[in-house]
Design a protein around this motif. Structure first.
Motif, PDB file in Angstrom:
ATOM      1  N   MET A 182      -6.547   5.569  -6.264  1.00  0.00           N
ATOM      2  CA  MET A 182      -6.522   4.302  -7.008  1.00  0.00           C
ATOM      3  C   MET A 182      -6.876   4.394  -8.242  1.00  0.00           C
ATOM      4  SD  MET A 182      -9.626   2.057  -5.392  1.00  0.00           S
ATOM      5  CE  MET A 182      -9.777   2.907  -3.963  1.00  0.00           C
ATOM      6  N   HIS A 183      -7.763   5.369  -8.560  1.00  0.00           N
ATOM      7  CA  HIS A 183      -8.518   5.268  -9.825  1.00  0.00           C
ATOM      8  C   HIS A 183      -7.527   6.032 -11.098  1.00  0.00           C
ATOM      9  CE1 HIS A 183     -11.995   4.017  -7.756  1.00  0.00           C
ATOM     10  NE2 HIS A 183     -12.225   3.464  -9.067  1.00  0.00           N
TER      11      HIS A 183
ATOM     12  N   SER B 224     -10.890   8.155   2.595  1.00  0.00           N
ATOM     13  CA  SER B 224     -11.562   7.446   1.523  1.00  0.00           C
ATOM     14  C   SER B 224     -11.676   8.214   0.332  1.00  0.00           C
ATOM     15  CB  SER B 224     -12.887   6.758   1.843  1.00  0.00           C
ATOM     16  OG  SER B 224     -12.874   5.988   3.238  1.00  0.00           O
ATOM     17  N   MET B 225     -11.904   9.240   0.232  1.00  0.00           N
ATOM     18  CA  MET B 225     -12.108   9.940  -0.837  1.00  0.00           C
ATOM     19  C   MET B 225     -10.747  10.226  -1.460  1.00  0.00           C
ATOM     20  SD  MET B 225     -15.021  12.764   0.463  1.00  0.00           S
ATOM     21  CE  MET B 225     -15.001  13.489  -1.323  1.00  0.00           C
ATOM     22  N   ALA B 226      -9.621  10.503  -0.853  1.00  0.00           N
ATOM     23  CA  ALA B 226      -8.351  10.506  -1.299  1.00  0.00           C
ATOM     24  C   ALA B 226      -7.725   9.313  -1.986  1.00  0.00           C
ATOM     25  CB  ALA B 226      -7.209  10.810  -0.231  1.00  0.00           C
ATOM     26  N   ARG B 227      -8.222   8.123  -1.145  1.00  0.00           N
ATOM     27  CA  ARG B 227      -7.814   6.833  -1.841  1.00  0.00           C
ATOM     28  C   ARG B 227      -8.661   6.349  -3.234  1.00  0.00           C
ATOM     29  NH1 ARG B 227     -10.368   3.486   1.788  1.00  0.00           N
ATOM     30  NH2 ARG B 227     -10.104   1.796   0.550  1.00  0.00           N
ATOM     31  N   PHE B 228      -9.934   6.906  -3.154  1.00  0.00           N
ATOM     32  CA  PHE B 228     -10.642   6.706  -4.378  1.00  0.00           C
ATOM     33  C   PHE B 228      -9.992   7.640  -5.578  1.00  0.00           C
ATOM     34  CE2 PHE B 228     -14.025   7.463  -7.648  1.00  0.00           C
ATOM     35  CZ  PHE B 228     -14.754   6.468  -7.465  1.00  0.00           C
TER      36      PHE B 228
ATOM     37  N   PHE C 287       0.908  -1.256   0.025  1.00  0.00           N
ATOM     38  CA  PHE C 287       0.143  -0.065  -0.099  1.00  0.00           C
ATOM     39  C   PHE C 287       0.771   1.299  -0.192  1.00  0.00           C
ATOM     40  CE2 PHE C 287      -3.167  -3.078   1.347  1.00  0.00           C
ATOM     41  CZ  PHE C 287      -4.486  -2.504   0.523  1.00  0.00           C
ATOM     42  N   ILE C 288       0.497   2.156  -0.942  1.00  0.00           N
ATOM     43  CA  ILE C 288       1.497   3.252  -1.224  1.00  0.00           C
ATOM     44  C   ILE C 288       0.389   4.274  -1.423  1.00  0.00           C
ATOM     45  CG2 ILE C 288       3.629   2.067  -1.990  1.00  0.00           C
ATOM     46  CD1 ILE C 288       2.881   2.971  -4.682  1.00  0.00           C
ATOM     47  N   THR C 289       1.060   5.545  -1.233  1.00  0.00           N
ATOM     48  CA  THR C 289       0.154   6.705  -1.509  1.00  0.00           C
ATOM     49  C   THR C 289       0.657   7.360  -2.854  1.00  0.00           C
ATOM     50  OG1 THR C 289       1.905   8.190  -0.807  1.00  0.00           O
ATOM     51  CG2 THR C 289      -0.029   7.549   0.956  1.00  0.00           C
TER      52      THR C 289
ATOM     53  N   GLY D 225      -4.124   8.778   1.545  1.00  0.00           N
ATOM     54  CA  GLY D 225      -4.835   7.909   0.561  1.00  0.00           C
ATOM     55  C   GLY D 225      -4.338   6.636  -0.128  1.00  0.00           C
ATOM     56  N   PRO D 226      -3.475   5.649   0.944  1.00  0.00           N
ATOM     57  CA  PRO D 226      -2.937   4.655   0.362  1.00  0.00           C
ATOM     58  C   PRO D 226      -3.724   3.674  -0.222  1.00  0.00           C
ATOM     59  CG  PRO D 226      -3.043   4.517   2.956  1.00  0.00           C
ATOM     60  CD  PRO D 226      -3.492   5.884   2.311  1.00  0.00           C
ATOM     61  N   VAL D 227      -3.258   3.134  -1.297  1.00  0.00           N
ATOM     62  CA  VAL D 227      -3.794   2.264  -2.140  1.00  0.00           C
ATOM     63  C   VAL D 227      -2.758   1.084  -2.629  1.00  0.00           C
ATOM     64  CG1 VAL D 227      -5.422   3.682  -2.941  1.00  0.00           C
ATOM     65  CG2 VAL D 227      -3.525   3.516  -4.327  1.00  0.00           C
TER      66      VAL D 227
END
Length: 179
Positions: free
Chosen positions: A80-81, A73-77, A25-27, A35-37
């Motif tokens: 990741m996208h 969660s929004m930062a992750r979204f 998991f990285i930012t 926002g790590p994914v």
């Protein structure tokens, strides 16, 4: 005894895999501080040209001393996208805030009045999300009930008549509610 030995063996084999997965998991690529994914071999692919219009509902306040998890969660979204190839300009996010989570939208100064001068742990993330086009909307009814004035809010936060109004208007604009 044999079942216990098998279970222990399986558990020990699973531990390294779990530890290794957590290490992946990285930012980034958009937000490098949160926002790590991780990458995933997904069966459901994202078609080229996909445009997301997603709204989030934020009513849970942040855990003490932490930024609000919904903002994370929004930062992750977004991370990741974008990492999966969706152009950032095709990602339109909004968050409708109400209830005690409303306090997570306060400026550091306003937050500090109730927290021994401390900075709002959500303000930096909130500011960066808005800089990347995330729309942050506060329920005016919750703000009034909680005694939050517009000038107490991080610059860029919008006030709506109510959370219900904001959700209805966003859905009319093609946003879908993220569960």
């Amino acid at each position: 005894m044999r079942k216990l030995l098998i279970a222990a063996t399986l558990a020990s084999l699973a531990l390294p895999a779990t530890a290794n997965a957590a290490d992946t998991f990285i930012t980034g690529p958009v937000f490098t501080e949160f926002g790590p994914v991780t990458s995933v071999e997904a069966d459901m692919t994202i078609p080229e040209g996909t445009e997301f219009r997603i709204e989030f509902d934020m009513k849970q306040p942040a855990d003490e001393g932490q930024p609000n998890r919904k903002l994370e969660s929004m930062a992750r979204f977004i991370n990741m996208h974008v990492a999966a190839g969706v152009p950032e300009e095709n990602i339109h996010l909004a968050v409708v805030v109400h209830g005690k989570a409303s306090f997570d939208l306060l400026t550091d100064e306003a937050w500090g009045k109730g927290h021994d001068g401390a900075a709002n742990p959500s303000s930096a993330m909130l500011t960066q999300l808005m800089a990347h086009g995330v729309q942050v909307i506060l329920c005016g009814q919750a703000a009034a009930r909680l005694g939050i004035a517009k000038e107490d809010l991080v610059p860029g936060v919008e006030m709506a008549l109510s959370a219900m109004t904001a959700h209805a208007l966003l859905q009319q604009q093609g946003y879908t509610l993220n569960p």
